[in-house]
Enzyme design. Structure first.
Site, PDB file in Angstrom:
ATOM      1  N   ARG A 286     -19.889  -2.383 -16.769  1.00  0.00           N
ATOM      2  CA  ARG A 286     -18.885  -2.588 -17.582  1.00  0.00           C
ATOM      3  C   ARG A 286     -18.455  -1.455 -18.132  1.00  0.00           C
ATOM      4  NH1 ARG A 286     -22.666  -6.829 -18.374  1.00  0.00           N
ATOM      5  NH2 ARG A 286     -22.051  -8.627 -17.573  1.00  0.00           N
ATOM      6  N   LYS A 308      -4.819   5.689 -16.267  1.00  0.00           N
ATOM      7  CA  LYS A 308      -4.538   4.776 -15.454  1.00  0.00           C
ATOM      8  C   LYS A 308      -5.444   4.748 -14.043  1.00  0.00           C
ATOM      9  CE  LYS A 308       0.386   3.868 -16.360  1.00  0.00           C
ATOM     10  NZ  LYS A 308       1.595   4.004 -15.743  1.00  0.00           N
ATOM     11  N   GLU A 350       6.884  15.914  -8.972  1.00  0.00           N
ATOM     12  CA  GLU A 350       6.494  15.523 -10.184  1.00  0.00           C
ATOM     13  C   GLU A 350       6.679  16.657 -11.360  1.00  0.00           C
ATOM     14  OE1 GLU A 350       6.172  12.344 -10.799  1.00  0.00           O
ATOM     15  OE2 GLU A 350       5.780  11.766  -8.908  1.00  0.00           O
ATOM     16  N   LYS A 388       3.913  16.075 -20.037  1.00  0.00           N
ATOM     17  CA  LYS A 388       3.355  14.655 -19.881  1.00  0.00           C
ATOM     18  C   LYS A 388       2.553  14.299 -21.182  1.00  0.00           C
ATOM     19  CE  LYS A 388       1.317  10.978 -17.102  1.00  0.00           C
ATOM     20  NZ  LYS A 388       1.068  10.426 -15.781  1.00  0.00           N
ATOM     21  N   GLU A 398       3.201   2.632 -22.602  1.00  0.00           N
ATOM     22  CA  GLU A 398       4.732   2.517 -22.060  1.00  0.00           C
ATOM     23  C   GLU A 398       5.442   1.586 -22.743  1.00  0.00           C
ATOM     24  OE1 GLU A 398       4.403   3.265 -18.055  1.00  0.00           O
ATOM     25  OE2 GLU A 398       6.512   2.558 -17.659  1.00  0.00           O
ATOM     26  N   ARG A 402       7.570   6.460 -23.130  1.00  0.00           N
ATOM     27  CA  ARG A 402       6.852   6.827 -21.792  1.00  0.00           C
ATOM     28  C   ARG A 402       7.744   6.441 -20.652  1.00  0.00           C
ATOM     29  NH1 ARG A 402       0.414   6.214 -20.528  1.00  0.00           N
ATOM     30  NH2 ARG A 402       0.345   6.751 -18.395  1.00  0.00           N
ATOM     31  N   ASN A 406       9.503   7.500 -15.410  1.00  0.00           N
ATOM     32  CA  ASN A 406       9.992   6.762 -14.434  1.00  0.00           C
ATOM     33  C   ASN A 406      11.156   7.457 -13.682  1.00  0.00           C
ATOM     34  OD1 ASN A 406       7.988   5.011 -14.987  1.00  0.00           O
ATOM     35  ND2 ASN A 406       9.435   3.691 -16.065  1.00  0.00           N
ATOM     36  N   HIS A 409      11.816   7.794  -9.879  1.00  0.00           N
ATOM     37  CA  HIS A 409      10.869   6.922  -9.427  1.00  0.00           C
ATOM     38  C   HIS A 409      11.326   5.575  -8.937  1.00  0.00           C
ATOM     39  CE1 HIS A 409       8.085   9.824 -10.539  1.00  0.00           C
ATOM     40  NE2 HIS A 409       7.114   9.024  -9.807  1.00  0.00           N
ATOM     41  N   HIS A 413      11.012   4.738  -5.447  1.00  0.00           N
ATOM     42  CA  HIS A 413       9.985   3.633  -4.927  1.00  0.00           C
ATOM     43  C   HIS A 413      10.855   3.002  -3.802  1.00  0.00           C
ATOM     44  CE1 HIS A 413       7.203   3.620  -8.508  1.00  0.00           C
ATOM     45  NE2 HIS A 413       6.670   4.246  -7.525  1.00  0.00           N
ATOM     46  N   HIS A 425       5.815  10.098  -1.053  1.00  0.00           N
ATOM     47  CA  HIS A 425       5.911   9.827  -2.492  1.00  0.00           C
ATOM     48  C   HIS A 425       7.108  10.900  -3.208  1.00  0.00           C
ATOM     49  CE1 HIS A 425       5.587   8.334  -6.313  1.00  0.00           C
ATOM     50  NE2 HIS A 425       5.129   9.235  -6.674  1.00  0.00           N
TER      51      HIS A 425
HETATM   52  N1  LIG Z   1      -3.080   7.082 -12.038  1.00  0.00           N
HETATM   53  C1  LIG Z   1      -2.231   7.270 -12.083  1.00  0.00           C
HETATM   54  O1  LIG Z   1      -1.644   7.590 -13.358  1.00  0.00           O
HETATM   55  C2  LIG Z   1      -1.210   8.043 -11.049  1.00  0.00           C
HETATM   56  C3  LIG Z   1      -0.083   8.749 -11.215  1.00  0.00           C
HETATM   57  C4  LIG Z   1       0.615   9.074 -10.091  1.00  0.00           C
HETATM   58  C5  LIG Z   1      -0.055   8.913  -8.682  1.00  0.00           C
HETATM   59  N2  LIG Z   1      -1.109   8.183  -8.761  1.00  0.00           N
HETATM   60  C6  LIG Z   1      -1.916   7.926  -7.442  1.00  0.00           C
HETATM   61  O2  LIG Z   1      -2.225   9.219  -6.912  1.00  0.00           O
HETATM   62  C7  LIG Z   1      -2.471   9.333  -5.591  1.00  0.00           C
HETATM   63  C8  LIG Z   1      -1.591  10.598  -4.654  1.00  0.00           C
HETATM   64  O3  LIG Z   1      -2.364  11.540  -5.331  1.00  0.00           O
HETATM   65  P1  LIG Z   1      -2.375  12.961  -4.374  1.00  0.00           P
HETATM   66  O4  LIG Z   1      -1.204  13.392  -4.200  1.00  0.00           O
HETATM   67  O5  LIG Z   1      -3.308  13.984  -4.913  1.00  0.00           O
HETATM   68  O6  LIG Z   1      -3.117  12.339  -3.050  1.00  0.00           O
HETATM   69  P2  LIG Z   1      -4.673  12.564  -2.372  1.00  0.00           P
HETATM   70  O7  LIG Z   1      -5.655  12.508  -3.290  1.00  0.00           O
HETATM   71  O8  LIG Z   1      -4.282  11.769  -1.019  1.00  0.00           O
HETATM   72  O9  LIG Z   1      -4.441  13.943  -1.995  1.00  0.00           O
HETATM   73  C9  LIG Z   1      -3.579  14.532  -0.934  1.00  0.00           C
HETATM   74  C10 LIG Z   1      -4.482  15.232   0.192  1.00  0.00           C
HETATM   75  O10 LIG Z   1      -4.785  16.661  -0.227  1.00  0.00           O
HETATM   76  C11 LIG Z   1      -6.278  16.777  -0.334  1.00  0.00           C
HETATM   77  N3  LIG Z   1      -6.605  17.415  -1.307  1.00  0.00           N
HETATM   78  C12 LIG Z   1      -6.567  17.333  -2.365  1.00  0.00           C
HETATM   79  N4  LIG Z   1      -7.061  18.563  -3.261  1.00  0.00           N
HETATM   80  C13 LIG Z   1      -7.161  19.522  -2.637  1.00  0.00           C
HETATM   81  C14 LIG Z   1      -7.690  21.006  -2.263  1.00  0.00           C
HETATM   82  N5  LIG Z   1      -7.424  21.595  -3.642  1.00  0.00           N
HETATM   83  N6  LIG Z   1      -7.806  21.644  -1.295  1.00  0.00           N
HETATM   84  C15 LIG Z   1      -7.513  21.050  -0.056  1.00  0.00           C
HETATM   85  N7  LIG Z   1      -7.176  19.587   0.182  1.00  0.00           N
HETATM   86  C16 LIG Z   1      -6.971  18.957  -1.048  1.00  0.00           C
HETATM   87  C17 LIG Z   1      -6.682  15.281  -0.233  1.00  0.00           C
HETATM   88  O11 LIG Z   1      -7.983  15.223   0.529  1.00  0.00           O
HETATM   89  C18 LIG Z   1      -5.743  14.772   0.487  1.00  0.00           C
HETATM   90  O12 LIG Z   1      -5.946  14.682   2.121  1.00  0.00           O
HETATM   91  C19 LIG Z   1      -1.610   7.966  -5.243  1.00  0.00           C
HETATM   92  O13 LIG Z   1      -2.640   7.064  -4.689  1.00  0.00           O
HETATM   93  C20 LIG Z   1      -1.085   7.520  -6.367  1.00  0.00           C
HETATM   94  O14 LIG Z   1      -0.781   5.989  -6.564  1.00  0.00           O
HETATM   95  C21 LIG Z   1      -1.733   7.808  -9.777  1.00  0.00           C
END
Ligand SMILES: NC(=O)c1ccc[n+]([C@@H]2O[C@H](COP(=O)([O-])OP(=O)(O)OC[C@H]3O[C@@H](n4cnc5c(N)ncnc54)[C@H](O)[C@@H]3O)[C@@H](O)[C@H]2O)c1
Length: 518
Positions: A286, A308, A350, A388, A398, A402, A406, A409, A413, A425
């Site tokens: 939990r 999130k 971003e 941010k 939000e 906040r 978007n 986006h 999207h 993305h």
């Molecule tokens: N929680 C939130 O508020 C929020 C906001 C925006 C996006 N997201 C989520 O984030 C995700 C995308 O994140 P991302 O773009 O980091 O993708 P990811 O986590 O898939 O990373 C991208 C790639 O880079 C590699 N990688 C990461 N750091 C590295 C490093 N330092 N050296 C070598 N390789 C590295 C990872 O292994 C992966 O293959 C999505 O699932 C999206 O939904 C969440």
């Protein structure tokens, strides 16, 4: 880490320091006040009775006392000459970061005239004495790497600039408040940071195979050297693994490691690792505490901020999730050296968005191109994070403001969905940023010209800026509507009205018709 606020008399060290301490939720120490408390005398009396050397001796003692508490993350306002002494300066620089406030002599004089504090070094002809003091100390004040020009800016803005310079932020407003630190080379220091926060407890590191092979050993060795027991679980990388089976794998690994309610989950990776590990931490027993170490640009400037967490279902992205704020976010921009180019660009979309929303300097830097931005990674990440962090602290759930995040986006999207994720993305957001701005220009909400500015600087980052000719506009519209149906909202847009200003949620009645024309 302590933050020392320094600068000439009248530069506003106490006011800015108090404001900074409030924003970072840290204790504030005014060193001059401490000096006066000690012998129970005001500073002019100490000067009159015992001379400047006695004052300097007391100043050294009080500084040493404040620094002796190694784990105290204070904001400390120093007297205007406190760091002329080399040993004092070394002590302060060893214990944290010094930021020097600078202002023209007229501004300093104006402020000194308005305050009631007596300053023995400026007794008599204050103007003449201040001019001489500044001339004598010019080289000294100029020798600090971190400095803020404080003329015509408010204490809030000074505090904001200090956070950018030092990479120390604090995100509040969602139950659990937490520090966000952006510090190069700090990965091996995680143990110390955990100890400072009373979080040095048994831990499980969650990472993916791409990140783990470079950085797991460094992190785990550092933790063990600081006496923190930690085990590791490595998951398969990428969005395709962001599903509930991976969450189950993490729960099993936590149980195997006998993680209890006092245990800590450490997520080290991109947004996928952060979202999954954060969600697993939110739901295991939990809820257990977790630390986020984002390693991609996107994770540093975006997904690690805001609490999130979640995973995907076959019917759509992020359909399960929870708000579960981490106890600490530590971003070490050195880790970006191994991040693939494609991921760099995706994250910069971003960061660029944050520039458009709230930081013209960041926007201008992006215009210098991908290479230049990569060379200044730490500063870019800090600036983008600052935008941010400020927004989510003001509007954590939000309700209004906040929604500016978007920006890009809404159409982004739709583009992602219409391209069946062939357009990433980050690329989709870049296209969305320009197309949404163009929509606002077409319907007269803003003057023409801004979309061209965005297009130019995004192109410098090697990001696309136009809807591909072969992308079906009707599919984009369908994707946008699907996205909104899920959130039970209508399609609204965040609209930039200039670089650094964005309106959160605007209705554009004929947006479909306009989009079909593009
Ligand atoms: N929680 C939130 O508020 C929020 C906001 C925006 C996006 N997201 C989520 O984030 C995700 C995308 O994140 P991302 O773009 O980091 O993708 P990811 O986590 O898939 O990373 C991208 C790639 O880079 C590699 N990688 C990461 N750091 C590295 C490093 N330092 N050296 C070598 N390789 C590295 C990872 O292994 C992966 O293959 C999505 O699932 C999206 O939904 C969440």
């Amino acid at each position: 880490m302590k933050l020392f606020i320094y600068g000439p008399p009248g530069s506003g060290k106490t006011t800015a320091g108090k404001r900074l301490a409030e924003e970072l939720d840290r204790e504030f120490i005014d060193l001059d006040e401490r000096i006066e408390e000690h012998p129970g005398m005001m500073i002019p009396e100490i000067f009159a009775k015992s001379g400047e050397s006695a004052f300097r001796k007391l100043e050294r003692e009080m500084l040493e006392q404040a620094c002796s508490d190694l784990s105290g993350s204070y904001v400390i306002a120093l007297g205007g000459g406190a760091l002329l002494d080399t040993e004092n300066r070394e002590l302060a620089e060893r214990q944290g970061e010094v930021v020097c406030l600078r202002a023209p002599v007229e501004t300093l004089l104006e402020r000194l005239e308005g305050d009631s504090i007596q300053r023995p070094l400026l007794d008599g002809d204050a103007r003449q004495k201040l001019v001489k003091l500044l001339a004598d100390r010019e080289e000294h004040y100029a020798s600090f790497e971190n400095s803020v020009e404080v003329e015509k800016i408010s204490p809030e803005e000074i505090a904001y600039q200090i956070q950018i310079l030092t990479g120390v932020f604090h995100v509040a407003g969602m139950g659990q408040a937490y520090d966000v630190l952006i510090q190069s080379g700090e990965l091996s220091e995680l143990g110390i940071l955990l100890k400072e926060r009373g979080l040095d407890r048994p831990a499980v590191l969650v990472t993916d195979k791409n990140v783990g092979r470079y950085y797991s050993n460094r992190l785990l060795d550092g933790l063990r050297a600081d006496g923190i027991a930690a085990s590791e679980v490595r998951i398969e990388p990428g969005e395709t693994n962001k599903h509930i089976e991976t969450v189950v794998q993490l729960w099993e690994a936590f149980a195997e490691a006998k993680l209890d309610r006092k245990g800590i989950v450490i997520a080290m990776g991109g947004g996928v690792v952060g979202d999954l590990a954060g969600f697993a931490a939110a739901t295991f027993l939990r809820g257990v505490d977790w630390i986020n170490i984002p390693t991609s640009v996107l994770a540093m400037v975006d997904s690690s901020l805001g609490g999130k967490t979640g995973a995907n279902l076959s019917k759509g992205k992020n359909l399960i999730g929870a708000f579960h704020a981490p106890r600490l976010v530590l971003a070490d921009p050195e880790l970006l050296k191994t991040l693939p180019d494609r991921e760099w660009r995706a994250g910069l979309a971003e960061a660029f968005k944050h520039g458009v929303i709230g930081d013209p300097v960041l926007f201008e830097w992006c215009g210098r191109g991908l290479l230049a931005v990569r060379e200044e990674a730490e500063a870019v990440i800090r600036r983008a994070t600052a935008v941010k962090a400020r927004i989510i602290t003001q509007d954590p759930y939000e309700k209004g403001l906040r929604k500016v995040l978007n920006l890009g986006h809404t159409i982004g999207h739709g583009v992602e969905l219409a391209s069946t994720y062939q357009i990433s993305h980050g690329e989709a957001v870049a296209i969305g940023l320009v197309v949404e701005t163009r929509l606002a220009e077409m319907c007269g909400i803003i003057q023409p010209g801004l979309s061209d500015q965005l297009k130019k600087n995004l192109s410098a980052l090697d990001l696309p800026t136009d809807l591909p000719q072969n992308l079906d506009r009707r599919e984009v519209i369908r994707g946008m509507k699907m996205d909104k149906k899920r959130s039970k909202g209508k399609v609204q847009f965040a609209i930039p009205t200039g670089i650094g200003e964005t309106i959160p949620a605007v209705d554009i009645p004929n947006w479909e018709e306009l989009l079909l024309k593009m």
